[in-house]
Design a protein around this motif. Structure first.
Motif, PDB file in Angstrom:
ATOM      1  N   ILE A  55      -4.065   8.959   0.906  1.00 43.67           N
ATOM      2  CA  ILE A  55      -3.133   8.934  -0.221  1.00 43.67           C
ATOM      3  C   ILE A  55      -3.543   9.974  -1.277  1.00 43.67           C
ATOM      4  CG2 ILE A  55      -2.155   7.506  -2.075  1.00 43.67           C
ATOM      5  CD1 ILE A  55      -2.455   5.076  -0.177  1.00 43.67           C
ATOM      6  N   TRP A 106       3.468  -5.736   1.159  1.00 44.10           N
ATOM      7  CA  TRP A 106       2.682  -4.705   1.841  1.00 44.10           C
ATOM      8  C   TRP A 106       1.366  -5.307   2.362  1.00 44.10           C
ATOM      9  CZ3 TRP A 106       0.371   0.190  -1.026  1.00 44.10           C
ATOM     10  CH2 TRP A 106      -0.007   1.150  -0.075  1.00 44.10           C
ATOM     11  N   CYS A 112       4.470  -0.446   4.882  1.00 48.02           N
ATOM     12  CA  CYS A 112       5.580  -0.187   3.977  1.00 48.02           C
ATOM     13  C   CYS A 112       6.760   0.326   4.810  1.00 48.02           C
ATOM     14  CB  CYS A 112       5.119   0.757   2.862  1.00 48.02           C
ATOM     15  SG  CYS A 112       3.989   2.052   3.387  1.00 48.02           S
TER      16      CYS A 112
ATOM     17  N   CYS B 146       8.954   3.178  -2.939  1.00 51.10           N
ATOM     18  CA  CYS B 146       7.822   2.550  -2.254  1.00 51.10           C
ATOM     19  C   CYS B 146       6.628   3.488  -2.305  1.00 51.10           C
ATOM     20  CB  CYS B 146       8.217   2.161  -0.829  1.00 51.10           C
ATOM     21  SG  CYS B 146       8.759   3.556   0.175  1.00 51.10           S
ATOM     22  N   THR B 147       5.773   3.382  -1.334  1.00 52.78           N
ATOM     23  CA  THR B 147       4.553   4.182  -1.316  1.00 52.78           C
ATOM     24  C   THR B 147       4.872   5.682  -1.343  1.00 52.78           C
ATOM     25  OG1 THR B 147       3.904   2.485   0.256  1.00 52.78           O
ATOM     26  CG2 THR B 147       2.275   4.158  -0.266  1.00 52.78           C
ATOM     27  N   ALA B 151       4.051   6.357  -5.063  1.00 54.43           N
ATOM     28  CA  ALA B 151       2.613   6.651  -5.004  1.00 54.43           C
ATOM     29  C   ALA B 151       2.346   8.108  -4.631  1.00 54.43           C
ATOM     30  CB  ALA B 151       1.912   5.713  -4.014  1.00 54.43           C
ATOM     31  N   THR B 166       2.767   2.116  -8.921  1.00 58.39           N
ATOM     32  CA  THR B 166       1.633   2.174  -7.986  1.00 58.39           C
ATOM     33  C   THR B 166       0.568   1.149  -8.366  1.00 58.39           C
ATOM     34  OG1 THR B 166       2.090   4.520  -7.626  1.00 58.39           O
ATOM     35  CG2 THR B 166      -0.075   3.712  -6.928  1.00 58.39           C
ATOM     36  N   PHE B 169       1.830  -1.961  -7.018  1.00 57.83           N
ATOM     37  CA  PHE B 169       1.605  -2.052  -5.569  1.00 57.83           C
ATOM     38  C   PHE B 169       0.210  -2.603  -5.303  1.00 57.83           C
ATOM     39  CE2 PHE B 169       4.357   2.031  -4.723  1.00 57.83           C
ATOM     40  CZ  PHE B 169       5.485   1.340  -5.117  1.00 57.83           C
TER      41      PHE B 169
END
Lengths: 150, 187
Positions: A55, A106, A112, B146-147, B151, B166, B169
């Protein structure tokens, strides 16, 4: 459908490119293991750097890409000026509340939306269930939207 | 390193995933994000008079749907042609935790002992598969991403709403991983 293409490629030709990019993204999700329930549990329990590395480096690469696009004022192939619309903060409720709800899901199902679809393609047919549930969840949100804080 | 026969390390897969942000902008000024496609699917199949689903989904969302179909095909391609797909090099610490949940077989991408057609009819399986899916869809729509959308895209563009989302999340994910999943699996 736009009749006259503004840029070098038409709306329809661009759709083919989006499909190809999607294929590449699906492969990347699979080969990175980011679609794995195991990896998501491991991430939330701080037991490996793997997901943080993915990420983090994805954000850094994307940020660098945005800097380059802006510096050179590149136009999109479909002909529009490239601009990233800022998200509206408002009261901010939707972001923390919706984000937390998303995170709960999640952590449970371990994937996701993108990974859910890649897992189905990979052959895990059971993931059709959470994928359809996610669509149902989206529909439920749409229905309840007038009553929810944003 | 062999991209076809081994899982990709994070410093290969992360930057590749990040490149989808500029790539989609270059093609058609599209912002990388997957969850909008869930909304477009609702708009296309069952708008049922709900305002949130009444818009020109073909013009706005055709690209999301194509991208989503591509992701599905990508999973198929990885399974068929990438010998390295489907193995997870999980840390020993995570293996130990998961073993504590009664998951003794850490094979494939998802634990068959928890997520399978057999477990769907148990309450644990139903909570994880149906409950998890519902929350993912509801939460992503409420948060507006979403991600991928928040993010990755949003944080790369240093947008405050995406940072808040985020953090949400993670708050939700930590709650699931540390409290709900252990309670659900009875350990």
């Amino acid at each position: 459908m736009t009749a006259e293409p503004k840029g070098p490629i038409s709306f329809r030709a661009a759709l083919v490119i989006y499909l190809v990019l999607g294929v590449l993204f699906g492969i990347a999700l699979t080969m990175s293991e980011a679609l794995s329930w195991y990896r998501i549990q491991e991430m939330f329990r701080f037991q490996a750097f793997h997901m943080y590395g993915i990420i983090g480096s994805a954000i850094a690469t994307a940020a660098a890409g945005l800097v380059v696009l802006r510096r050179f004022g590149i136009r999109s192939l479909e002909g529009d000026a490239i601009k990233v619309p800022p998200k509206v903060l408002g009261a901010g409720t939707r972001y923390w509340a919706g984000g937390t709800v998303f995170g709960l899901g999640w952590g449970l199902v371990g994937a996701c939306p993108g990974p859910l679809v890649a897992l189905i393609g990979f052959g895990h047919t059971i993931i059709l269930v959470p994928f359809l549930a996610a669509i149902a969840g989206t529909w439920t949100y749409g229905k309840l939207r007038p009553h929810l804080p944003h | 390193m062999h991209l076809l026969t081994e899982p990709w390390p994070w410093y290969v897969s992360g930057p590749i995933i990040g490149l989808f942000v500029p790539a989609l902008l270059i093609v058609g000024n599209r912002m990388f994000g997957v969850s909008s496609s869930l909304r477009h699917i609702c708009a296309a199949t069952a708008p049922r008079g709900v305002d949130f689903f009444r818009y020109e989904w073909r013009r706005i969302g055709a690209w999301n749907i194509m991208f989503l179909v591509g992701i599905f095909i990508g999973g198929v391609v990885a399974a068929q042609f990438f010998a390295g797909a489907g193995q997870v090099a999980l840390s020993d610490a995570a293996r130990e935790t998961i073993a504590g949940f009664g998951v003794t077989e850490v094979t494939g991408l998802i634990p068959a002992q928890l997520l399978s057609w057999q477990t769907l009819t148990t309450w644990r399986g139903a909570v994880m598969l149906v409950g998890g899916g519902l929350l993912v869809g509801f939460g992503a729509s409420w948060a507006g991403g979403c991600t991928s959308g928040h993010a990755i895209s949003g944080l790369a563009d240093r947008q405050l709403p995406s940072l808040i989302a985020t953090l949400g999340f993670f708050a939700g994910g930590l709650t699931s991983a540390w409290i709900i999943v252990p309670m659900l699996l009875g350990r």
